[in-house]
Design an enzyme around this catalytic site. Structure first.
Site, PDB file in Angstrom:
ATOM      1  N   LYS A  30       0.858  -1.196   0.000  1.00  0.00           N
ATOM      2  CA  LYS A  30       0.000   0.000   0.000  1.00  0.00           C
ATOM      3  C   LYS A  30       0.886   1.235   0.000  1.00  0.00           C
ATOM      4  CE  LYS A  30      -3.985   1.953   2.525  1.00  0.00           C
ATOM      5  NZ  LYS A  30      -4.893   1.812   3.695  1.00  0.00           N
ATOM      6  N   SER A  54      -9.889   1.913   2.505  1.00  0.00           N
ATOM      7  CA  SER A  54      -8.982   2.637   1.640  1.00  0.00           C
ATOM      8  C   SER A  54      -7.938   1.747   0.956  1.00  0.00           C
ATOM      9  CB  SER A  54      -8.243   3.711   2.444  1.00  0.00           C
ATOM     10  OG  SER A  54      -7.431   3.103   3.443  1.00  0.00           O
ATOM     11  N   SER A  71     -10.335  -0.220   6.739  1.00  0.00           N
ATOM     12  CA  SER A  71      -9.684  -0.151   5.424  1.00  0.00           C
ATOM     13  C   SER A  71      -8.993  -1.415   4.944  1.00  0.00           C
ATOM     14  CB  SER A  71      -8.669   0.986   5.401  1.00  0.00           C
ATOM     15  OG  SER A  71      -9.331   2.172   5.112  1.00  0.00           O
TER      16      SER A  71
HETATM   17  N1  GLN Z   1     -13.527   4.350   5.661  1.00  0.00           N
HETATM   18  C1  GLN Z   1     -12.952   4.843   6.875  1.00  0.00           C
HETATM   19  C2  GLN Z   1     -12.557   6.294   6.715  1.00  0.00           C
HETATM   20  O1  GLN Z   1     -12.783   6.829   5.672  1.00  0.00           O
HETATM   21  C3  GLN Z   1     -11.801   4.007   7.302  1.00  0.00           C
HETATM   22  C4  GLN Z   1     -10.568   4.317   6.569  1.00  0.00           C
HETATM   23  C5  GLN Z   1      -9.402   3.525   7.069  1.00  0.00           C
HETATM   24  O2  GLN Z   1      -9.569   2.528   7.767  1.00  0.00           O
HETATM   25  N2  GLN Z   1      -8.228   3.987   6.742  1.00  0.00           N
HETATM   26  O3  GLN Z   1     -12.050   6.897   7.626  1.00  0.00           O
END
Ligand code: GLN
Length: 509
Positions: free
Chosen positions: A94, A174, A198
């Site tokens: 990532k 994400s 995410s």
């Molecule tokens: N979807 C969540 C957010 O937008 C979690 C994102 C994440 O875990 N990095 O904050």
């Protein structure tokens, strides 16, 4: 290269993309038995990326030369019987993990020109285990999102499609680039990070296994910070066992991260087949949300039946503060983000847009460098931390966060693990839910509570939606009890026998 190492005839000119269909466990065995070389395995994955990624956009940066160099080094080690757990296994990283000498963007234009002079601890450990890095995977900008639509480098397409339709779907977020890369067989596994879901939500949307370990299990050193009290690294892969192998290499104490836990890393791989006989599995009433699609409820019930027939005891439990999970998360995470992102000021690293004076330079740099969702979070975070609102929002959220943690502690006095759905829906169309941030935030309803409590949680592919899209079940465990999470997930995986494959993937895999 493989010829020089093994003394065998040169590989056929066509890349053997069928190798991309192997699991990490199978590939490691194949490499050790010299059935194919690490260079062949890497070439196969690079060919798959070449063939598919102009469409899927799962990678921001591909590093073929580096990958082939690492693969050649892996072959040398294998030839001398010096292989480690991941020697020669091609992974996607990532693009939130700093990689020495390889551009690291966090999918933000503000970091477009940033090449870190150092390596994150997690990626350093993966390298030490012999892994080959194919490149840096796309994500939502600064990991803020649930769809990959917020990336400054373009959205990622999910390799899965609805039956009989070619509508483009999101891979979740994400860690959507990581998930799409592994689902399309362009990588054997990937690193992700999970702040509120995410790893788990994209795993669910792409038919993969993915675990967010206990907060503190993996070092955060060298991972671009989003919300420091929530961020955790973890793996995505096609099987529970592969996740256990990867997490074993990623985890461990690191003096460079003050929140990293000084705990031995168990042999996770051994836990995967431990079974669930006699284990108590909690079913939290509050996760049965009004308006939850019938097929999600049905999937959950199927999971309950599977575990019961494997000898687990099913226990109804209550996590009474679940409904505050999303509001608390969307105060705490933006608050920490607004403070973490203050460092992108155009002075020390990353992009700079000159202005009339210092303040003007800051403003121009941040206005041009950050996307809309990141700006929204900075504004929310700055607001909830501002004098006059701090007590009403931030402090209150911290108190409710403590209650959410207490819910889990009380539940884990009665049960060994908790079973829930991972996400309230299957993958949705690209562009859907973009008009209303709240709708997008609702994706995280089942994943944020475990993040707020810091407990480990894993998503396992458990079935297909009516439209033929993957759906995941979530297993939540006690702090530092990833072994039970792996055992329950392993049992679910076996019962579900998920064999479906995405529409778009490496040829022959
Ligand atoms: N979807 C969540 C957010 O937008 C979690 C994102 C994440 O875990 N990095 O904050």
């Amino acid at each position: 290269m493989s010829k020089a190492v093994t003394g065998k005839p040169a590989a056929a000119p066509a890349a053997r993309t069928e190798l991309c269909g192997l699991t990490i466990a199978q590939a490691a065995a194949g490499l050790e038995a010299r059935k194919f070389s690490a260079v062949e395995l890497t070439r196969a994955h690079l060919a798959a990326i070449e063939a598919l990624d102009s469409r899927l956009n799962a990678f921001i940066t591909v590093t073929p030369e580096l990958a082939l160099e690492q693969a050649a080094a892996a072959d040398l080690r294998l030839a001398t019987g010096d292989g480690r757990t991941l020697t020669g296994i091609p992974l996607a990283i990532k693009d939130l993990f700093c990689t020495e000498g390889v551009r690291t963007t966090a999918a933000s234009r503000i970091l477009e020109p940033f090449t870190p002079p150092y390596e994150s601890t997690v990626t350093a450990q993966l390298k030490d285990s012999g892994a080959v890095f194919l490149g840096k995977a796309n994500l939502d900008e600064f990991a803020m999102g649930s769809s990959n639509m917020t990336s400054g480098f373009g959205p990622v397409e999910n390799p899965w499609q609805r039956r009989g339709s070619n509508v483009k779907l999101v891979p979740g977020g994400s860690s959507g680039g990581s998930a799409a890369a592994v689902a399309a067989r362009m990588a054997m596994g990937a690193t992700g990070t999970d702040t509120g879901g995410s790893i788990r939500q994209p795993a669910s949307f792409c038919g993969l296994a993915g675990i967010k370990p206990t907060y503190g299990r993996c070092s955060r050193y060298g991972i671009v910070a989003f919300a420091s009290s929530l961020d955790q690294a973890g793996p995505l892969a096609r099987t529970v066992e592969d996740c256990a192998i990867l997490l074993g290499a990623m985890a461990g104490f690191d003096a460079k991260d003050s929140t990293s836990a000084e705990r031995p890393v168990p042999y996770f791989r051994g836990a995967v087949t431990a079974g669930v006989r006699g284990k108590r599995i909690g079913i939290p009433a509050e996760y049965r949300m009004p308006g939850m699609p019938e097929e999600i409820e049905a999937l959950w019930q199927r999971g309950v039946r599977w575990l019961k027939s494997e000898g687990a005891e099913i226990v109804d439990i209550s996590l009474p503060h679940t409904k505050y999970g999303l509001p608390v998360y969307y105060i705490v995470a933006p608050a920490e983000a607004s403070s973490n992102l203050a460092r992108y000021d155009g002075v020390r690293f990353g992009a700079r847009i000159d202005g009339e004076d210092l303040i003007d330079m800051y403003e121009r740099t941040r206005a041009a460098g950050f996307g809309a969702e990141v700006k929204r979070r900075i504004m929310i975070g700055t607001y909830v931390l501002s004098a006059g609102y701090y007590d009403a929002y931030y402090l209150k959220a911290q108190k409710v966060r403590a209650l959410i943690l207490r819910d889990f502690e009380q539940a884990f006095a009665k049960v060994d693990a908790i079973l829930t759905p991972t996400a309230p829906s299957a993958a949705f169309g690209m562009g859907e839910k973009m008009d209303d941030p709240i709708k997008m935030y609702l994706n995280d309803v089942f994943t944020v509570p475990a993040s707020l409590a810091g407990v480990p949680a894993m998503s396992v592919p458990a079935g297909l939606s009516e439209e033929g899209l993957p759906l995941g079940l979530q297993v939540i465990g006690r702090h530092f009890d990833e072994e039970t999470v792996f055992a329950v997930s392993g049992a679910l995986e076996q019962a579900a026998d998920f064999r479906s494959k995405p529409a778009v993937m490496a040829k022959g895999a």
